[in-house]
Design an enzyme around this catalytic site. Sequence first.
Site, PDB file in Angstrom:
ATOM      1  N   ASP A  16      27.884  40.931  50.942  1.00  0.00           N
ATOM      2  CA  ASP A  16      28.908  41.946  50.707  1.00  0.00           C
ATOM      3  C   ASP A  16      28.499  43.245  51.386  1.00  0.00           C
ATOM      4  O   ASP A  16      27.359  43.698  51.250  1.00  0.00           O
ATOM      5  CB  ASP A  16      29.078  42.178  49.201  1.00  0.00           C
ATOM      6  CG  ASP A  16      29.976  43.366  48.896  1.00  0.00           C
ATOM      7  OD1 ASP A  16      31.137  43.349  49.333  1.00  0.00           O
ATOM      8  OD2 ASP A  16      29.514  44.310  48.218  1.00  0.00           O
ATOM      9  N   ASP A 121      35.423  42.434  53.387  1.00  0.00           N
ATOM     10  CA  ASP A 121      34.068  42.976  53.262  1.00  0.00           C
ATOM     11  C   ASP A 121      33.058  41.983  52.687  1.00  0.00           C
ATOM     12  O   ASP A 121      31.900  42.338  52.464  1.00  0.00           O
ATOM     13  CB  ASP A 121      34.076  44.246  52.401  1.00  0.00           C
ATOM     14  CG  ASP A 121      34.567  43.989  50.981  1.00  0.00           C
ATOM     15  OD1 ASP A 121      35.216  42.947  50.761  1.00  0.00           O
ATOM     16  OD2 ASP A 121      34.304  44.819  50.099  1.00  0.00           O
ATOM     17  N   GLU A 122      33.462  40.743  52.435  1.00  0.00           N
ATOM     18  CA  GLU A 122      32.551  39.740  51.887  1.00  0.00           C
ATOM     19  C   GLU A 122      32.655  38.441  52.680  1.00  0.00           C
ATOM     20  O   GLU A 122      33.748  38.029  53.069  1.00  0.00           O
ATOM     21  CB  GLU A 122      32.881  39.421  50.417  1.00  0.00           C
ATOM     22  CG  GLU A 122      32.600  40.547  49.448  1.00  0.00           C
ATOM     23  CD  GLU A 122      32.853  40.129  48.008  1.00  0.00           C
ATOM     24  OE1 GLU A 122      32.769  38.927  47.706  1.00  0.00           O
ATOM     25  OE2 GLU A 122      33.146  41.010  47.182  1.00  0.00           O
TER      26      GLU A 122
END
Length: 439
Positions: A16, A121-122
């Site tokens: 992340d 974002d992950e």
Amino acid sequence: MYDFKYEPHRIIFMIDNKSFFASCEALRLGLNPMKACLVVISRQPDAPLGSGLIMAASPLAKKKYNLHNVMRARNLPSKKEAPDLMLVDPHMNLYIKRSMQVLDIFRKYAADEDIHMYSIDEGMIDMTTSWKLFGNDPYNVAHKIQKDIHDTLGLYTTCGIGENPLLAKLAMDNEAKHNKSMVAFWHYIDIPDTIWRIPKLEDVWGINTRTANHLRRIGINNVYQLAHTDPAILKKEFGIIGEQLFAESWGVDRSIISHKYHPKTKSYGNSQVLQRDYSQQREIEIVIREIGEQVGARIRAHNLCAGKVSLYIGFSFSELDYDNDRDGFNVQRKITPTNVNHELVQTLLAIFRKNWRGEAVRCIGVSYSELVPDHSMQLNILEDPELQIKRYKLDHVVDKLRKKYGFSAVVKASSLSKGATAIQRSKLVGGHNGGNAYE
């Protein structure tokens, strides 16, 4: 309850980007993401600051001023209370570019089929067959990837490692983010000391507030109790989801990243997060109509008709009533396959009028599914055939005009009323099959 020797034993990294949007903005301004005190606020250009939403807050802003994502901008501390707090506008193209650059770094460590971008974002990486190429143990490899991302892009990352995707995700969310190393490794053997000690049900991946409240109503207040509840009770309360909840409480997840899921049926849909709360029925219905017609144009472009119409309405945060399990509604209705805007929109409006109770609305989504080829027009015997044919032909003419001059080139008179102009000024963007489109 589970014999873990029969479960998958892989090496999964869940990575992340820490406070991704805020970190991208800090780096854009030449600041250290961990030392910058800023929030990213989404708001309409002409709207007052207080009407905006906090999309992201930097780690320092969260710690120093107790801020969190999806707060209202009006709840921010005053300039006097927070003189060092910076307010910045979002730059989505920058975030997408950085996300793609992170993906390129992932590709240095694993094959494409072993990588799954869970969100902007992950990302998940199945390192089972490749981690030994880059270090002596998974921790060492995780640190190497973190350093690669930081040295290349300046972003800080946390990494959860697990023997399956669920354990990796839980390790990242519940331990790695709090460790100085920003890495955590959860094994099946550690479940009594890891998953069962997660203090809040909502902190378990896949358990939202509504599900957690339902569990509490039947006497399940933590993950340990969930893991030691009769699975038959959970199945009776939740159906197949109950079985999934029980498996999650034992850390069981048999999914393999390289075995990609391919839906058997397509759907087309768009959704819009509104820039303010909408309480007037007329205004809400104008937005429903606009989104419904846009999705209708997309299925006509593919020569398809929809046999099922779905409408999602998400309420404003001020309307959320978790005790009644009602934070919006998502209703589907089967129809005679059609791609005529009039038929589609009337179904959407009927769903809305039946289920809406006057709540303030902040999100609207429309999707059409059970698609069939548009071989011939289906006529409704209860309506004038000539009128139906005119509507069918008119939709195709309007589609051609909008394709050539833009979607807003043809605007219904009802959409130009006071209070709806902001909606018409907004630019709705077509999403992927079954995906979303945002303002």
